[in-house]
Design a protein around this motif. Structure first.
Motif, short mmCIF file in Angstrom:
data_model
loop_
_atom_site.label_atom_id
_atom_site.label_comp_id
_atom_site.label_asym_id
_atom_site.label_seq_id
_atom_site.Cartn_x
_atom_site.Cartn_y
_atom_site.Cartn_z
N GLU A 25 0.85 -1.19 0.00
CA GLU A 25 0.00 0.00 0.00
C GLU A 25 0.89 1.24 0.00
O GLU A 25 1.76 1.41 0.85
CB GLU A 25 -0.91 0.01 1.23
CG GLU A 25 -1.89 1.18 1.23
CD GLU A 25 -2.87 1.12 2.40
OE1 GLU A 25 -3.58 2.11 2.63
OE2 GLU A 25 -2.92 0.06 3.08
N LEU A 74 2.07 5.67 -11.38
CA LEU A 74 1.68 4.44 -10.69
C LEU A 74 2.51 3.26 -11.18
O LEU A 74 2.94 2.40 -10.39
CB LEU A 74 0.19 4.16 -10.91
CG LEU A 74 -0.78 5.14 -10.23
CD1 LEU A 74 -2.21 4.78 -10.59
CD2 LEU A 74 -0.58 5.14 -8.73
N SER A 75 2.75 3.20 -12.48
CA SER A 75 3.55 2.11 -13.05
C SER A 75 4.97 2.12 -12.50
O SER A 75 5.51 1.08 -12.08
CB SER A 75 3.57 2.23 -14.58
OG SER A 75 4.38 1.21 -15.14
N MET A 78 5.03 1.21 -8.78
CA MET A 78 4.86 -0.22 -8.57
C MET A 78 6.18 -0.96 -8.78
O MET A 78 6.56 -1.81 -7.97
CB MET A 78 3.79 -0.79 -9.52
CG MET A 78 2.38 -0.69 -8.98
SD MET A 78 1.23 -1.78 -9.83
CE MET A 78 1.23 -1.08 -11.47
N GLU A 100 -1.98 -7.47 -9.28
CA GLU A 100 -3.40 -7.08 -9.28
C GLU A 100 -3.52 -5.79 -8.47
O GLU A 100 -3.01 -5.72 -7.35
CB GLU A 100 -4.29 -8.16 -8.65
CG GLU A 100 -4.31 -9.47 -9.44
CD GLU A 100 -5.16 -10.52 -8.75
OE1 GLU A 100 -5.92 -10.13 -7.81
OE2 GLU A 100 -5.06 -11.70 -9.11
N THR A 101 -4.18 -4.80 -9.05
CA THR A 101 -4.34 -3.52 -8.32
C THR A 101 -5.69 -3.50 -7.61
O THR A 101 -6.68 -4.05 -8.11
CB THR A 101 -4.26 -2.33 -9.29
OG1 THR A 101 -5.26 -2.46 -10.30
CG2 THR A 101 -2.89 -2.27 -9.94
N GLU A 102 -5.71 -2.86 -6.42
CA GLU A 102 -6.94 -2.79 -5.64
C GLU A 102 -7.55 -1.39 -5.64
O GLU A 102 -8.69 -1.22 -5.27
CB GLU A 102 -6.66 -3.21 -4.18
CG GLU A 102 -6.32 -4.68 -4.05
CD GLU A 102 -6.21 -5.11 -2.60
OE1 GLU A 102 -6.33 -4.24 -1.70
OE2 GLU A 102 -6.01 -6.32 -2.35
N LYS A 104 -7.29 2.74 -7.73
CA LYS A 104 -6.73 3.51 -8.84
C LYS A 104 -5.71 4.54 -8.38
O LYS A 104 -4.90 5.01 -9.16
CB LYS A 104 -7.85 4.22 -9.60
CG LYS A 104 -8.84 3.27 -10.26
CD LYS A 104 -8.17 2.43 -11.34
CE LYS A 104 -9.18 1.52 -12.03
NZ LYS A 104 -8.52 0.65 -13.03
N PHE A 110 -2.78 3.93 -2.80
CA PHE A 110 -2.75 3.00 -3.93
C PHE A 110 -2.27 1.64 -3.43
O PHE A 110 -1.20 1.52 -2.80
CB PHE A 110 -1.81 3.52 -5.02
CG PHE A 110 -1.65 2.57 -6.18
CD1 PHE A 110 -2.71 2.33 -7.04
CD2 PHE A 110 -0.44 1.91 -6.40
CE1 PHE A 110 -2.57 1.46 -8.12
CE2 PHE A 110 -0.30 1.04 -7.48
CZ PHE A 110 -1.37 0.82 -8.34
N THR A 111 -3.05 0.59 -3.71
CA THR A 111 -2.72 -0.75 -3.21
C THR A 111 -2.67 -1.75 -4.37
O THR A 111 -3.51 -1.72 -5.27
CB THR A 111 -3.79 -1.23 -2.20
OG1 THR A 111 -3.89 -0.26 -1.16
CG2 THR A 111 -3.41 -2.57 -1.61
N TYR A 112 -1.67 -2.60 -4.32
CA TYR A 112 -1.60 -3.70 -5.30
C TYR A 112 -1.12 -4.97 -4.60
O TYR A 112 -0.52 -4.93 -3.52
CB TYR A 112 -0.67 -3.36 -6.47
CG TYR A 112 0.79 -3.21 -6.13
CD1 TYR A 112 1.65 -4.31 -6.16
CD2 TYR A 112 1.33 -1.97 -5.79
CE1 TYR A 112 3.00 -4.18 -5.85
CE2 TYR A 112 2.68 -1.84 -5.47
CZ TYR A 112 3.51 -2.96 -5.51
OH TYR A 112 4.84 -2.82 -5.20
#
Length: 436
Positions: A25, A74-75, A78, A100-102, A104, A110-112
């Motif tokens: 997160e 975001l990319s 990550m 997998e993103t949770e 936007k 931002f959570t993935y």
């Protein structure tokens, strides 16, 4: 972009022996700060109709480029945060993650979730219990005589004879094969040489060619084996009509200095030739012994260390083996490649062995020496006329060394295992061993 990454929250869950599910997160303020910074940078240089350069209102810049810039941020976050999180949690991924993103990330944290396999922890067992039977190959006079006889046959000459064919003769024939009156696939040939007694043709076919003379025609039946590769011919009796062009007799060169010259032996004549033959036989035997011992050690290692392997590494190895097979078979069209699943078992074995050997090298602190690398390269270059030049060229070529060094290191590990294992020798004659 490293600033602020340390504020991320990371949780890791084991969803299998090697599979991990890592939830990361990232704080919203970090994302917004980076997005705003980039929007300002873009606003200074962007050209939009109706506005002077550097005077485009921030709202307009955001409307035009906001979504794209946010996606880029975001990319990148990550990628960077995944690397940092893996390091923070002391994880050793075996392959790339499934992401997998949770959320936007628009004004929110931002959570993935990254799912991946980790490398197994290998604790080697049974290294002192490895049992190896090592053949001790004896080269007798009869073995040398047999080898020289084979070499003489390579230099044989054939002369036409006016008599019926017998075992050892070469018969040159045309043939046509039919089953129930219909030609069979691959059952026709023109001026095909067949040496009787070598088993290059089916037994009934060679039997039909025995006792024929030049100019003779005859028809006979040939029974195909039940396991013949062509299913439609398995167990069938096929009619063959043959027309004999000629019968030829083999003449072997005498065992003398001229035979040595035929094999480019310079100086020493026949004695030197025989010595070279024995050296080559010893080299062939040593290579086969090495391969057999290696195979035994591999099987013992794998049996004693049934570790679970990452599926990512297995699939990677399957693709690699498929590519190797395509190159070996001369296949360029991937659609014609052997099915990937054909390599599953071998790939799993190869990956497992690789992990075990890697751990052994680490545990025993095995390190390369320049002498061992050079010895291997010299073996590669044996037979070259410009031996020294080739060795020095390979030793000075980084790409070659990158290929050679892992092989040498692996062989060092097998030598270590052989030294610390239980070795029993078994004497065996050269011919028996090489034909076994």
């Amino acid at each position: 972009m490293a600033e602020g990454i340390e504020t991320m929250q990371v949780t890791v869950e084991s969803t299998g022996t090697l599979e991990r599910r890592m939830r990361v997160e990232l704080p919203a303020e970090r994302i917004e700060k980076e997005v705003d910074s980039r929007l300002k940078s873009v606003g200074k240089n962007v050209k939009i109709k109706g506005f002077r350069p550097g005077k485009v209102p921030p709202k307009v810049v955001k409307q035009r480029y906001g979504a794209q810039i946010r996606q880029e941020v975001l990319s990148e976050l990550m990628q960077q945060s995944y690397s940092d999180a893996v390091q923070q949690e002391n994880l050793n991924p075996a392959g790339g993650p499934q992401i997998e993103t949770e959320a936007k990330g628009d004004g929110k944290n931002f959570t993935y979730v990254a799912t991946f396999e980790v490398m197994p922890e290998v604790e080697l067992k049974g290294l002192d219990k490895i049992k190896v039977e090592k053949p001790e190959v004896e080269i007798g006079d009869s073995d040398v005589d047999d080898m020289i006889e084979n070499l003489r046959k390579q230099k044989a000459t054939w002369s036409e004879v006016e008599r019926a064919s017998a075992t050892g003769d070469r018969v040159v024939v045309d043939f046509d094969g039919t089953l129930k009156g219909e030609p069979i696939d691959g059952g026709q040939g023109k001026e095909v040489p067949v040496i009787l007694g070598q088993g290059q043709m089916l037994a009934d076919f060679e039997k039909g060619l025995t006792g024929v003379k030049a100019g003779e025609e005859k028809t006979f039946k040939v029974k195909f084996p039940k396991d013949y590769h062509a299913e439609d011919l398995q167990g069938q009796k096929v009619d063959f009509t043959i027309r004999t062009h000629r019968v030829e007799e083999e003449t072997l060169p005498p065992v003398d200095d001229k035979l040595a010259e035929m094999f480019n032996v310079e100086g020493g004549g026949l004695e030197k030739f025989k010595a070279d033959v024995v050296d080559n036989m010893r080299h062939e035997a040593d290579q086969k012994v090495k391969a057999q011992v290696r195979e035994q050690i591999m099987e013992e290692l794998l049996a004693a260390n049934p570790i679970e392997i990452p599926q990512a590494l297995k699939h990677q190895e399957m693709h690699s083996m498929q590519h190797e097979a395509m190159q070996r078979l001369g296949i360029e069209d991937h659609d014609q490649a052997p099915p990937l699943e054909n390599f599953a078992e071998s790939a799993e074995k190869r990956v497992r062995l690789g992990l075990i050997i890697r751990q052994l090298i680490t545990d025993q602190e095995l390190t390369l020496s320049e002498e061992l690398v050079r010895a291997h390269v010299e073996g590669m270059c044996a037979g070259y006329e410009n031996f020294d030049e080739m060795v020095n060229m390979y030793m000075g070529t980084p790409q070659v060394r990158q290929q050679v060094e892992p092989i040498v290191l692996e062989q060092m590990s097998f030598d270590w295992l052989l030294e610390h294992g239980k070795v029993k020798t078994r004497k065996v004659a050269f011919t028996e061993f090489m034909n076994g």
